[in-house]
Design a protein around this motif. Sequence first.
Motif, short mmCIF file in Angstrom:
data_model
loop_
_atom_site.label_atom_id
_atom_site.label_comp_id
_atom_site.label_asym_id
_atom_site.label_seq_id
_atom_site.Cartn_x
_atom_site.Cartn_y
_atom_site.Cartn_z
N THR A 110 -8.68 6.69 -31.53
CA THR A 110 -7.73 6.53 -32.49
C THR A 110 -9.70 7.07 -32.89
O THR A 110 -9.87 8.03 -34.41
N ASP A 111 -10.82 6.46 -32.39
CA ASP A 111 -12.03 7.79 -32.64
C ASP A 111 -12.02 9.08 -32.51
O ASP A 111 -12.63 9.23 -33.39
N LEU A 112 -11.48 9.32 -31.63
CA LEU A 112 -11.55 11.05 -31.56
C LEU A 112 -10.09 11.57 -32.44
O LEU A 112 -10.94 12.75 -32.78
N THR A 113 -9.18 11.35 -32.48
CA THR A 113 -8.63 11.52 -34.48
C THR A 113 -9.88 11.54 -35.46
O THR A 113 -10.20 12.83 -36.29
N VAL A 114 -10.37 10.44 -35.46
CA VAL A 114 -11.43 10.72 -36.62
C VAL A 114 -12.37 12.15 -36.57
O VAL A 114 -12.88 12.40 -37.42
#
Length: 174
Positions: free
Chosen positions: A88-92
């Motif tokens: 999730t952090d990488l996608t954001v």
Amino acid sequence: MPKGFEARLREGYRAMSGRVQHALQNVEKGSLHTLEDALLQARDMAMTLGELTREEADFIAQALKRDVEDVSLSMMQAEAGLQHWAETDLTVAEQAFIQRVLGAADPTTLEWLHLREAWEERMVNGIHAGHEAGAGAYECIACGEIIHLDRAATVPPCPQCGGGRYRSIRSAVM
């Protein structure tokens, strides 16, 4: 339960736990293959050394197995949660980066990127009857019939088979 009995079980648990840990750490050396093997070996050693009776050793082996399974499950759940958080952090972060890059790009570059995406979509999915297409030659995907558009126009159904999907082709004249 006598106080000595509880101490004996605690000491037996500690000793068997150490043996199981040692056996599992040496799996690469070919000494054991499973947790079950390590538990059986630790149980047998405790009985052979007279540290525990068979019933006590069986009880502690079951407790150790349960504890190892509980720890393994907790670790897998923590790992899954961490992996989800990282994804999730990488996608954001990726989306924020793309927005910054697009914000810095000039409008001509953005328009070129949109046209390129549209062109790639047409190359993969073809051009459909009823949609607008530029001047050029188009081959019916169903029968191979070629139609020519001398200017941008709505693509007609195939005059040969009535099909509705074409692929753009390059002619020697164009």
